[in-house]
Design a protein around this motif. Sequence first.
Motif, PDB file in Angstrom:
ATOM      1  N   ARG A  20     -32.252   5.857  -3.966  1.00 64.42           N
ATOM      2  CA  ARG A  20     -32.561   5.991  -5.394  1.00 64.42           C
ATOM      3  C   ARG A  20     -31.284   5.918  -6.211  1.00 64.42           C
ATOM      4  NH1 ARG A  20     -36.767  11.117  -5.373  1.00 64.42           N
ATOM      5  NH2 ARG A  20     -38.457  10.116  -4.219  1.00 64.42           N
ATOM      6  N   ASP A  79     -31.417  -0.521  -6.705  1.00 62.20           N
ATOM      7  CA  ASP A  79     -31.654   0.568  -5.763  1.00 62.20           C
ATOM      8  C   ASP A  79     -31.211   0.181  -4.353  1.00 62.20           C
ATOM      9  OD1 ASP A  79     -33.653  -1.051  -4.674  1.00 62.20           O
ATOM     10  OD2 ASP A  79     -35.305   0.119  -5.505  1.00 62.20           O
ATOM     11  N   THR A 104     -39.750  10.157   0.622  1.00 66.01           N
ATOM     12  CA  THR A 104     -40.356   8.976   0.008  1.00 66.01           C
ATOM     13  C   THR A 104     -40.716   7.969   1.092  1.00 66.01           C
ATOM     14  OG1 THR A 104     -38.138   8.071  -0.344  1.00 66.01           O
ATOM     15  CG2 THR A 104     -39.154   9.235  -2.200  1.00 66.01           C
ATOM     16  N   ASN A 108     -40.384   4.163   0.275  1.00 73.99           N
ATOM     17  CA  ASN A 108     -39.009   3.685   0.238  1.00 73.99           C
ATOM     18  C   ASN A 108     -38.410   3.570   1.632  1.00 73.99           C
ATOM     19  OD1 ASN A 108     -38.993   3.467  -2.534  1.00 73.99           O
ATOM     20  ND2 ASN A 108     -38.025   5.455  -2.877  1.00 73.99           N
TER      21      ASN A 108
END
Length: 227
Positions: A58, A63, A90, A93
């Motif tokens: 992040r 990113d 996450t 991600n």
Amino acid sequence: MSVVRVLVVDDQIMIRSGIRALLETGDEVDVVGEAGDGRRAVDMARALVPDVILMDLRMPVLDGVGAISQLRADAATAGIGILVLTTFDTDQNILAALQAGANGFLGKSADHEELMQAVRRVAAGGASLSAVATDTVVGHLTSTARRPPPHEPASPEDLRKAASLTSREREVASLVARGLSNDAIAERLFISPMTVKTHVNRAMSKMHVRTRAQLVVAALRAGLLDD
């Protein structure tokens, strides 16, 4: 043993400083630079070509997933080991980072020994899937994401690749996705670790992935954990 050259990437200065302090407690690692966003990380990686990048996910501007994708697409940086810094919260991600080509994961709360082990492993060309932090990630993913997300179903190409696997390769790939090491798989299947390695390499080739971490994602997407 040669010194490992590391680039630290995180948008929080305190985290970068803390990681640098841990890495530089001995003479095994040389922190060659720091970056606060993905675009700067890509530029610095191209200029410095470190052995390992510690990459946050992040970040502003670009990113971590985007940065990893750009690094893997560039022949000059494609071979750099990338260890993702994460708080394990996450899933989407994490899966995206694996698909983009991350070599493994490291918790931001990792202690000095965990950090050094993971960096050494990735610098040597391996994946940090055997590290404690990444075992946690893989275990979490396989318990919460046994099927591809509804918005990202297995494609016909995913299924075609999976269908090309032998029954033993499918079995080994599914055990890799459950977080088992080669030794653990060998013990479970009553075969040698070298045979397991051969099956893993063949499965990776047939699934068109380059790393063990990416094989985890491919197995999840193709539904191999449902076998």
